[in-house]
Write a protein that holds these residues in place. Structure first.
Motif, PDB file in Angstrom:
ATOM      1  N   LEU A  85       1.186  -0.817  -0.070  1.00 45.53           N
ATOM      2  CA  LEU A  85       0.067   0.316   0.375  1.00 45.53           C
ATOM      3  C   LEU A  85       0.821   1.226   0.389  1.00 45.53           C
ATOM      4  O   LEU A  85      -0.216   2.277  -0.527  1.00 45.53           O
ATOM      5  CB  LEU A  85      -1.008  -0.036   1.332  1.00 45.53           C
ATOM      6  CG  LEU A  85      -2.534  -1.638   1.001  1.00 45.53           C
ATOM      7  CD1 LEU A  85      -2.801  -1.186   2.386  1.00 45.53           C
ATOM      8  CD2 LEU A  85      -2.851  -0.807  -0.741  1.00 45.53           C
ATOM      9  N   TYR A  86       2.515   0.899  -0.242  1.00 46.12           N
ATOM     10  CA  TYR A  86       3.400   2.015  -0.578  1.00 46.12           C
ATOM     11  C   TYR A  86       3.456   2.408  -1.655  1.00 46.12           C
ATOM     12  O   TYR A  86       4.282   3.238  -2.257  1.00 46.12           O
ATOM     13  CB  TYR A  86       4.181   1.759   0.406  1.00 46.12           C
ATOM     14  CG  TYR A  86       3.828   2.307   2.014  1.00 46.12           C
ATOM     15  CD1 TYR A  86       3.377   3.767   2.363  1.00 46.12           C
ATOM     16  CD2 TYR A  86       4.752   1.717   3.014  1.00 46.12           C
ATOM     17  CE1 TYR A  86       2.735   3.186   3.734  1.00 46.12           C
ATOM     18  CE2 TYR A  86       4.389   1.476   4.101  1.00 46.12           C
ATOM     19  CZ  TYR A  86       3.648   2.806   4.867  1.00 46.12           C
ATOM     20  OH  TYR A  86       3.107   2.292   6.758  1.00 46.12           O
ATOM     21  N   ASP A  87       2.785   1.042  -2.886  1.00 41.22           N
ATOM     22  CA  ASP A  87       3.776   0.926  -4.072  1.00 41.22           C
ATOM     23  C   ASP A  87       2.361   1.901  -5.137  1.00 41.22           C
ATOM     24  O   ASP A  87       1.515   2.078  -3.759  1.00 41.22           O
ATOM     25  CB  ASP A  87       4.034   0.067  -4.044  1.00 41.22           C
ATOM     26  CG  ASP A  87       4.867  -0.842  -3.266  1.00 41.22           C
ATOM     27  OD1 ASP A  87       6.027   0.210  -3.066  1.00 41.22           O
ATOM     28  OD2 ASP A  87       4.985  -2.049  -3.171  1.00 41.22           O
ATOM     29  N   GLU A  88       2.969   1.749  -5.849  1.00 38.52           N
ATOM     30  CA  GLU A  88       1.762   1.884  -7.188  1.00 38.52           C
ATOM     31  C   GLU A  88       0.754   1.440  -7.011  1.00 38.52           C
ATOM     32  O   GLU A  88       1.121  -0.209  -6.868  1.00 38.52           O
ATOM     33  CB  GLU A  88       2.471   2.168  -8.712  1.00 38.52           C
ATOM     34  CG  GLU A  88       3.465   2.823  -8.686  1.00 38.52           C
ATOM     35  CD  GLU A  88       2.894   4.641  -9.485  1.00 38.52           C
ATOM     36  OE1 GLU A  88       1.854   4.847  -9.230  1.00 38.52           O
ATOM     37  OE2 GLU A  88       4.166   5.345  -8.603  1.00 38.52           O
ATOM     38  N   PRO A  89      -0.786   1.588  -7.466  1.00 35.00           N
ATOM     39  CA  PRO A  89      -0.620   3.587  -7.342  1.00 35.00           C
ATOM     40  C   PRO A  89      -1.420   4.103  -6.226  1.00 35.00           C
ATOM     41  O   PRO A  89      -1.948   5.247  -6.302  1.00 35.00           O
ATOM     42  CB  PRO A  89      -2.143   3.078  -8.441  1.00 35.00           C
ATOM     43  CG  PRO A  89      -3.125   1.823  -7.566  1.00 35.00           C
ATOM     44  CD  PRO A  89      -1.512   0.216  -7.358  1.00 35.00           C
ATOM     45  N   PHE A  90      -0.624   3.425  -5.623  1.00 32.30           N
ATOM     46  CA  PHE A  90      -1.488   3.981  -4.127  1.00 32.30           C
ATOM     47  C   PHE A  90      -0.395   5.437  -3.185  1.00 32.30           C
ATOM     48  O   PHE A  90       0.813   5.533  -4.209  1.00 32.30           O
ATOM     49  CB  PHE A  90      -1.069   2.982  -2.521  1.00 32.30           C
ATOM     50  CG  PHE A  90      -2.009   1.831  -3.110  1.00 32.30           C
ATOM     51  CD1 PHE A  90      -3.207   2.137  -3.254  1.00 32.30           C
ATOM     52  CD2 PHE A  90      -1.959   1.370  -3.589  1.00 32.30           C
ATOM     53  CE1 PHE A  90      -4.384   1.134  -3.650  1.00 32.30           C
ATOM     54  CE2 PHE A  90      -2.753  -0.484  -3.200  1.00 32.30           C
ATOM     55  CZ  PHE A  90      -3.886  -0.125  -3.579  1.00 32.30           C
ATOM     56  N   LEU A  92       0.175   8.562  -0.639  1.00 29.48           N
ATOM     57  CA  LEU A  92       0.264   8.830   1.242  1.00 29.48           C
ATOM     58  C   LEU A  92      -0.370  11.013   0.728  1.00 29.48           C
ATOM     59  O   LEU A  92      -0.017  11.002  -0.349  1.00 29.48           O
ATOM     60  CB  LEU A  92       1.393   9.277   2.255  1.00 29.48           C
ATOM     61  CG  LEU A  92       1.958   7.498   2.248  1.00 29.48           C
ATOM     62  CD1 LEU A  92       3.374   7.755   3.215  1.00 29.48           C
ATOM     63  CD2 LEU A  92       0.253   6.737   3.163  1.00 29.48           C
ATOM     64  N   ASP A  93      -1.526  10.748   1.103  1.00 30.00           N
ATOM     65  CA  ASP A  93      -2.387  12.032   1.101  1.00 30.00           C
ATOM     66  C   ASP A  93      -2.042  12.949   2.438  1.00 30.00           C
ATOM     67  O   ASP A  93      -1.587  12.605   3.604  1.00 30.00           O
ATOM     68  CB  ASP A  93      -3.695  11.991   1.842  1.00 30.00           C
ATOM     69  CG  ASP A  93      -4.421  13.252   1.331  1.00 30.00           C
ATOM     70  OD1 ASP A  93      -3.670  14.317   1.961  1.00 30.00           O
ATOM     71  OD2 ASP A  93      -5.411  13.262   0.700  1.00 30.00           O
ATOM     72  N   LYS A  94      -1.209  13.757   1.597  1.00 25.38           N
ATOM     73  CA  LYS A  94      -0.197  15.127   2.768  1.00 25.38           C
ATOM     74  C   LYS A  94      -0.745  15.618   3.502  1.00 25.38           C
ATOM     75  O   LYS A  94      -0.240  15.902   5.042  1.00 25.38           O
ATOM     76  CB  LYS A  94       0.654  16.174   1.515  1.00 25.38           C
ATOM     77  CG  LYS A  94       1.938  15.498   0.662  1.00 25.38           C
ATOM     78  CD  LYS A  94       2.104  16.738  -0.480  1.00 25.38           C
ATOM     79  CE  LYS A  94       3.367  16.777  -0.782  1.00 25.38           C
ATOM     80  NZ  LYS A  94       3.564  17.289  -1.602  1.00 25.38           N
ATOM     81  N   LEU A  95      -2.191  15.156   3.288  1.00 25.85           N
ATOM     82  CA  LEU A  95      -3.179  16.344   4.495  1.00 25.85           C
ATOM     83  C   LEU A  95      -3.254  15.965   5.586  1.00 25.85           C
ATOM     84  O   LEU A  95      -3.296  15.147   7.364  1.00 25.85           O
ATOM     85  CB  LEU A  95      -4.301  16.835   4.433  1.00 25.85           C
ATOM     86  CG  LEU A  95      -4.160  17.618   2.784  1.00 25.85           C
ATOM     87  CD1 LEU A  95      -5.440  18.362   2.566  1.00 25.85           C
ATOM     88  CD2 LEU A  95      -3.545  18.874   3.500  1.00 25.85           C
ATOM     89  N   CYS A  96      -3.292  13.756   5.329  1.00 30.97           N
ATOM     90  CA  CYS A  96      -4.265  13.515   6.590  1.00 30.97           C
ATOM     91  C   CYS A  96      -2.566  13.075   7.333  1.00 30.97           C
ATOM     92  O   CYS A  96      -2.481  12.155   7.875  1.00 30.97           O
ATOM     93  CB  CYS A  96      -5.003  11.655   6.135  1.00 30.97           C
ATOM     94  SG  CYS A  96      -3.494  10.715   5.048  1.00 30.97           S
TER      95      CYS A  96
END
Length: 99
Positions: A85-90, A92-96
């Protein structure tokens, strides 16, 4: 009148929970079979990684309570890595994540 306390103030550790409710940990894989049905087979490497994460958590947990950030470091982040879940296509949302 009976005085009530929040459960988090009454039961403060896993040991306290076990003693109050006479609980014992189980390694029986059939205990919660609804969570293990129809899952893909894990590779030997994935099993070894999960065993390492489990061992690491319990080694630290036995010494006392763990802060949320510590649990994130020990368990959550390695599981997210293992799940990809750190790989493509995911992303991290900077805000969250306050990055």
């Amino acid at each position: 009148m009976a005085q009530t306390k929040a459960i988090s103030k009454t039961i403060t550790s896993l040991l306290d929970l076990r003693e109050r409710f006479n609980l014992t940990p189980t390694t029986n894989e059939q205990f919660s079979s609804e969570f293990t049905q129809d899952l893909p087979e894990l590779t030997d490497s994935e099993i070894a990684t999960l065993d390492q994460i489990r061992h690491r958590f319990w080694r630290h947990r036995e010494r006392g309570s763990l802060a949320e950030g510590t649990i994130n470091q020990l368990v959550i982040s390695p599981l997210l890595t293992l799940a990809g879940l750190y790989d493509e296509p995911f992303f991290l949302d900077k805000l969250c994540c306050n990055i």
